[in-house]
Design a protein around this motif. Structure first.
Motif, PDB file in Angstrom:
ATOM      1  N   ASP A   1      67.838  21.784  56.995  1.00  0.00           N
ATOM      2  CA  ASP A   1      68.200  22.228  58.337  1.00  0.00           C
ATOM      3  C   ASP A   1      68.542  23.709  58.344  1.00  0.00           C
ATOM      4  O   ASP A   1      68.135  24.455  59.260  1.00  0.00           O
ATOM      5  N   GLU A   2      69.284  24.149  57.358  1.00  0.00           N
ATOM      6  CA  GLU A   2      69.644  25.565  57.270  1.00  0.00           C
ATOM      7  C   GLU A   2      68.388  26.419  57.065  1.00  0.00           C
ATOM      8  O   GLU A   2      68.279  27.530  57.612  1.00  0.00           O
ATOM      9  N   SER A   3      67.451  25.941  56.252  1.00  0.00           N
ATOM     10  CA  SER A   3      66.194  26.660  56.012  1.00  0.00           C
ATOM     11  C   SER A   3      65.390  26.780  57.302  1.00  0.00           C
ATOM     12  O   SER A   3      64.816  27.848  57.582  1.00  0.00           O
ATOM     13  N   ASP A   4      65.348  25.692  58.066  1.00  0.00           N
ATOM     14  CA  ASP A   4      64.601  25.736  59.337  1.00  0.00           C
ATOM     15  C   ASP A   4      65.213  26.751  60.289  1.00  0.00           C
ATOM     16  O   ASP A   4      64.488  27.439  61.031  1.00  0.00           O
ATOM     17  N   GLU A   5      66.543  26.851  60.291  1.00  0.00           N
ATOM     18  CA  GLU A   5      67.220  27.820  61.159  1.00  0.00           C
ATOM     19  C   GLU A   5      66.844  29.246  60.750  1.00  0.00           C
ATOM     20  O   GLU A   5      66.573  30.101  61.607  1.00  0.00           O
ATOM     21  N   LYS A   6      66.823  29.514  59.451  1.00  0.00           N
ATOM     22  CA  LYS A   6      66.450  30.851  58.974  1.00  0.00           C
ATOM     23  C   LYS A   6      64.989  31.155  59.319  1.00  0.00           C
ATOM     24  O   LYS A   6      64.646  32.292  59.659  1.00  0.00           O
ATOM     25  N   ARG A   7      64.129  30.148  59.218  1.00  0.00           N
ATOM     26  CA  ARG A   7      62.711  30.361  59.544  1.00  0.00           C
ATOM     27  C   ARG A   7      62.551  30.741  61.011  1.00  0.00           C
ATOM     28  O   ARG A   7      61.768  31.640  61.342  1.00  0.00           O
ATOM     29  N   SER A   8      63.286  30.076  61.907  1.00  0.00           N
ATOM     30  CA  SER A   8      63.218  30.397  63.347  1.00  0.00           C
ATOM     31  C   SER A   8      63.659  31.833  63.595  1.00  0.00           C
ATOM     32  O   SER A   8      63.044  32.569  64.378  1.00  0.00           O
ATOM     33  N   GLN A   9      64.707  32.243  62.929  1.00  0.00           N
ATOM     34  CA  GLN A   9      65.192  33.620  63.079  1.00  0.00           C
ATOM     35  C   GLN A   9      64.152  34.618  62.537  1.00  0.00           C
ATOM     36  O   GLN A   9      63.966  35.704  63.106  1.00  0.00           O
ATOM     37  N   ALA A  10      63.512  34.280  61.447  1.00  0.00           N
ATOM     38  CA  ALA A  10      62.503  35.160  60.861  1.00  0.00           C
ATOM     39  C   ALA A  10      61.307  35.312  61.795  1.00  0.00           C
ATOM     40  O   ALA A  10      60.759  36.415  61.945  1.00  0.00           O
ATOM     41  N   GLN A  11      60.897  34.219  62.423  1.00  0.00           N
ATOM     42  CA  GLN A  11      59.775  34.283  63.359  1.00  0.00           C
ATOM     43  C   GLN A  11      60.118  35.182  64.556  1.00  0.00           C
ATOM     44  O   GLN A  11      59.272  35.935  65.042  1.00  0.00           O
ATOM     45  N   HIS A  12      61.370  35.097  65.005  1.00  0.00           N
ATOM     46  CA  HIS A  12      61.802  35.951  66.116  1.00  0.00           C
ATOM     47  C   HIS A  12      61.776  37.418  65.697  1.00  0.00           C
ATOM     48  O   HIS A  12      61.310  38.286  66.458  1.00  0.00           O
ATOM     49  N   ALA A  13      62.273  37.708  64.529  1.00  0.00           N
ATOM     50  CA  ALA A  13      62.271  39.097  64.040  1.00  0.00           C
ATOM     51  C   ALA A  13      60.843  39.607  63.918  1.00  0.00           C
ATOM     52  O   ALA A  13      60.544  40.778  64.222  1.00  0.00           O
ATOM     53  N   PHE A  14      59.934  38.727  63.450  1.00  0.00           N
ATOM     54  CA  PHE A  14      58.525  39.124  63.309  1.00  0.00           C
ATOM     55  C   PHE A  14      57.914  39.463  64.670  1.00  0.00           C
ATOM     56  O   PHE A  14      57.205  40.471  64.816  1.00  0.00           O
ATOM     57  N   SER A  15      58.208  38.629  65.665  1.00  0.00           N
ATOM     58  CA  SER A  15      57.670  38.867  67.008  1.00  0.00           C
ATOM     59  C   SER A  15      58.235  40.136  67.616  1.00  0.00           C
ATOM     60  O   SER A  15      57.590  40.786  68.449  1.00  0.00           O
ATOM     61  N   GLU A  16      59.415  40.521  67.187  1.00  0.00           N
ATOM     62  CA  GLU A  16      60.045  41.759  67.676  1.00  0.00           C
ATOM     63  C   GLU A  16      59.557  42.983  66.900  1.00  0.00           C
ATOM     64  O   GLU A  16      59.922  44.111  67.227  1.00  0.00           O
ATOM     65  N   GLY A  17      58.776  42.748  65.880  1.00  0.00           N
ATOM     66  CA  GLY A  17      58.250  43.856  65.079  1.00  0.00           C
ATOM     67  C   GLY A  17      59.191  44.316  63.992  1.00  0.00           C
ATOM     68  O   GLY A  17      58.959  45.347  63.354  1.00  0.00           O
ATOM     69  N   ASN A  18      60.236  43.558  63.729  1.00  0.00           N
ATOM     70  CA  ASN A  18      61.197  43.915  62.690  1.00  0.00           C
ATOM     71  C   ASN A  18      60.779  43.217  61.400  1.00  0.00           C
ATOM     72  O   ASN A  18      61.290  42.155  61.040  1.00  0.00           O
ATOM     73  N   MET A  19      59.870  43.821  60.669  1.00  0.00           N
ATOM     74  CA  MET A  19      59.269  43.187  59.491  1.00  0.00           C
ATOM     75  C   MET A  19      60.236  43.056  58.318  1.00  0.00           C
ATOM     76  O   MET A  19      60.228  42.027  57.630  1.00  0.00           O
ATOM     77  N   GLU A  20      61.054  44.054  58.102  1.00  0.00           N
ATOM     78  CA  GLU A  20      61.986  43.977  56.985  1.00  0.00           C
ATOM     79  C   GLU A  20      62.987  42.851  57.195  1.00  0.00           C
ATOM     80  O   GLU A  20      63.317  42.109  56.269  1.00  0.00           O
ATOM     81  N   GLU A  21      63.447  42.683  58.437  1.00  0.00           N
ATOM     82  CA  GLU A  21      64.374  41.602  58.735  1.00  0.00           C
ATOM     83  C   GLU A  21      63.675  40.252  58.598  1.00  0.00           C
ATOM     84  O   GLU A  21      64.273  39.274  58.106  1.00  0.00           O
ATOM     85  N   ALA A  22      62.430  40.206  59.002  1.00  0.00           N
ATOM     86  CA  ALA A  22      61.684  38.958  58.892  1.00  0.00           C
ATOM     87  C   ALA A  22      61.540  38.543  57.425  1.00  0.00           C
ATOM     88  O   ALA A  22      61.709  37.365  57.076  1.00  0.00           O
ATOM     89  N   ILE A  23      61.246  39.488  56.560  1.00  0.00           N
ATOM     90  CA  ILE A  23      61.114  39.179  55.129  1.00  0.00           C
ATOM     91  C   ILE A  23      62.447  38.694  54.572  1.00  0.00           C
ATOM     92  O   ILE A  23      62.516  37.712  53.813  1.00  0.00           O
ATOM     93  N   LYS A  24      63.530  39.345  54.978  1.00  0.00           N
ATOM     94  CA  LYS A  24      64.857  38.963  54.498  1.00  0.00           C
ATOM     95  C   LYS A  24      65.185  37.526  54.907  1.00  0.00           C
ATOM     96  O   LYS A  24      65.669  36.721  54.099  1.00  0.00           O
TER      97      LYS A  24
END
Length: 381
Positions: free
Chosen positions: A125-148
């Protein structure tokens, strides 16, 4: 005082002399040193031993089970057959569209987590939450945050092939193909049917100019789960991949043709060498063994026989003189003819105590002489 010589020993002597006529180089064998010394003492000349032997070489025949050693030089192939190797075309000769190819990234490997980690439902569940946040960062163009964020999700659930493929997509976006390939490899290890893993590895290979590998990965991705973007990337890479495949195919054909020609040339050289050896042997036989006896001859021949017979005799007999009657010896057959049954039986009887079955039916006399010269030599040691 000269005494008679046994018929069998006289026959051996005659065969030995015939052998020396056919192949004078027999006299250069180390085992016949004592005989050479005697020949020189009565004025005979010994042929010089060549540095290399071509055709039938007496040095190759075993004596008492041991072959005489000497240096053979490999004959050079005929000049008309010598050709310079054809230069093979390199991949640099192919016109490829390298637009979009970048320099490889050399960053240290990214964290991948422990695939043997025992993952709980809470961690998923925690991993899924991080994945959702990463996808949002990617859509915002924040690639470094998405990788993190994708890395944090992977550490929580390192057994998810999808998470590695998602992080690889970010690495492709920021043009770090080697990092993307590492993540895709892990995704495919976990799930061999990971279409996303093949898709982004194919794109990463395209960025590195690995056209054939990229095309193969993208084709696999489309087969597993068709994707318009993957198909578009495949069409982009196919022209270069096809050129390289055709080039390698032609190169392989040329290589096989070259190997075949080299093999045929080696066979031709061996056949010519055998033919020359056979012709040389037949010439010796046709000329009656070289006609003239030992090369250089004995001064004045053997007038009146050997001077004083063989005083002291050869080792193993010949107390001196040549008084034996050889009328019952079978006549030698003309050169080129094969041994008759009578001659075969005679020679077999003669050599019974040395080597059985020396003469085979249908064997030419020249061949028999060359093959059994070592046995003849042995008799005079």
């Amino acid at each position: 005082m000269a005494t008679s010589i046994p018929k069998d020993q006289l026959a051996l002597l005659r065969d030995f002399v015939q052998l020396c006529k056919a192949q004078p180089l027999v006299l250069t064998l180390p085992e016949l040193g004592f005989y050479r010394d005697w020949l020189v003492s009565i004025g005979g000349r010994i042929p010089e031993k060549p540095t290399s032997c071509h055709g039938t070489c007496p040095c190759d025949e075993p004596v008492n089970g041991n072959a005489a050693h000497h240096t053979h030089e490999t004959p050079e192939p005929a000049k008309e057959h010598a050709k310079e190797p054809e230069p093979e075309s390199e991949e640099s000769d192919i016109e490829l569209d390298t637009t979009g190819v970048i320099e490889p990234d050399n960053d240290p490997p990214q964290p991948t987590g422990d695939v043997d980690l025992e993952v709980t439902d809470e961690m998923v569940d925690e991993s899924d939450e991080k994945r959702s946040q990463a996808q949002h960062a990617f859509s915002e163009g924040n690639m470094e945050e998405a990788i993190k964020l994708y890395t944090e999700a992977i550490l929580k659930n390192p057994q998810s092939a999808l998470l590695y493929a998602k992080r690889a997509s970010v690495y492709v976006k920021i043009q770090k193909p080697n990092a993307a390939i590492r993540d895709c490899n892990r995704a495919i290890e976990i799930n061999p049917d990971s279409a996303q893993g093949y898709k982004f590895r194919g794109r990463a290979n395209r960025l590195l100019g690995n056209w054939e590998e990229g095309a193969k990965d993208l084709q696999t991705a489309c087969k597993l789960d068709y994707d318009d973007q993957a198909n578009e990337w495949l069409k982009e890479i196919e022209p270069n991949a096809r050129k390289l495949a055709e080039h390698k195919h032609k190169r392989d054909i040329k290589k096989k043709e070259k190997e075949l020609k080299e093999r045929q040339e080696r066979i031709r050289q061996v056949q010519e060498a055998r033919k020359r050896a056979a012709e040389e042997q037949e010439r010796f036989a046709a000329s009656g063994g070289g006609g003239g006896g030992f090369q250089g001859g004995f001064p004045g021949g053997f007038p009146g026989g050997f001077p004083g017979g063989f005083p002291g005799g050869f080792p193993g007999g010949f107390p001196g003189g040549f008084a034996a009657d050889d009328a019952d010896e079978p006549a030698d057959e003309p050169p080129g003819r094969t041994f008759t049954g009578e001659v075969i039986e005679h020679y077999r009887t003669r050599w019974t105590n040395l080597t059985p079955n020396l003469v085979q039916p249908g064997e030419s006399k020249a061949s028999w002489i060359a093959k059994e010269e070592a046995v003849v030599v042995t008799c005079w040691r």
